[in-house]
Design an enzyme around this catalytic site. Sequence first.
Site: not given
Ligand SMILES: O=C(O)[C@@H](CO)OP(=O)(O)O
Length: 233
Positions: A9, A13, A116, A118, A127, A144
């Site tokens: 996507h 925001l 995504e 969870y 973050k 990751r």
């Molecule tokens: O916050 C999230 O849901 C994901 C994707 O934006 O983050 P990350 O890239 O840290 O896995």
Amino acid sequence: MAKLILIRHGQSLWNAVNKFTGWVDIPMSERGRAEATIASCKLRDAGYTVDICFTSMLIRAIETAIVCLTECDEVCGGRLPYIWHDPAEPDWHGWDRHFGEPDKELKIIRSPALDERYYGDLQGLNKAEMSLKFGAQQVHLWRRSFNVRPPGGESLEDTVKRTVPFFEAAILPELKAGKNVLVAAHGNSLRSILMVLDRLSEEAVASLELATGVPIIYDVDTEGAFTNKAVLI
Ligand SMILES: O=C(O)[C@@H](CO)OP(=O)(O)O
């Protein structure tokens, strides 16, 4: 040769303010909508058309799919895109009953299997602040690594267990039948699918990063073999 078009996507925001998002249903930002618009134009300019579309249940992926299909409507190949509702759903009200020309329709099928990863207790938290609190290495593992779960959330391994069976049961048969398929989903749900398509090891997938709103395209033959990966940057 069928085409598989995967797209993360456009910026949401919460991507814009660096917050863990996961299953929180945050819409795209203005930049995200622009990214999806550019992706649509790139697909049109490269001559790609879509026959069927899959998205997650989350609005940022659904919006991305719709913008990709409608900003440059040549991408739909003359078909009318619509959100498909399963007649088995208890709240189904015959929303797609008026369609009678399947060749002129482009189904958009939503599934929670493509949602995504969870993010559990991290959802809504910043973050960078979490890196200061828990250490950059721990936060990197949560984000990751293949099998480390963020607190209360899913690891990528958990995500693979829902995305890949759905991909094999619902998406692959369409590709083998020669249809061009658009899949609009999320950073980690797509990483989990790419891990299988690109045969990435658990170590290799840790360094796979997907840009928002950039189509990734494969040729797929009738046996379901994936070749000629291209990234429309
Ligand atoms: O916050 C999230 O849901 C994901 C994707 O934006 O983050 P990350 O890239 O840290 O896995």
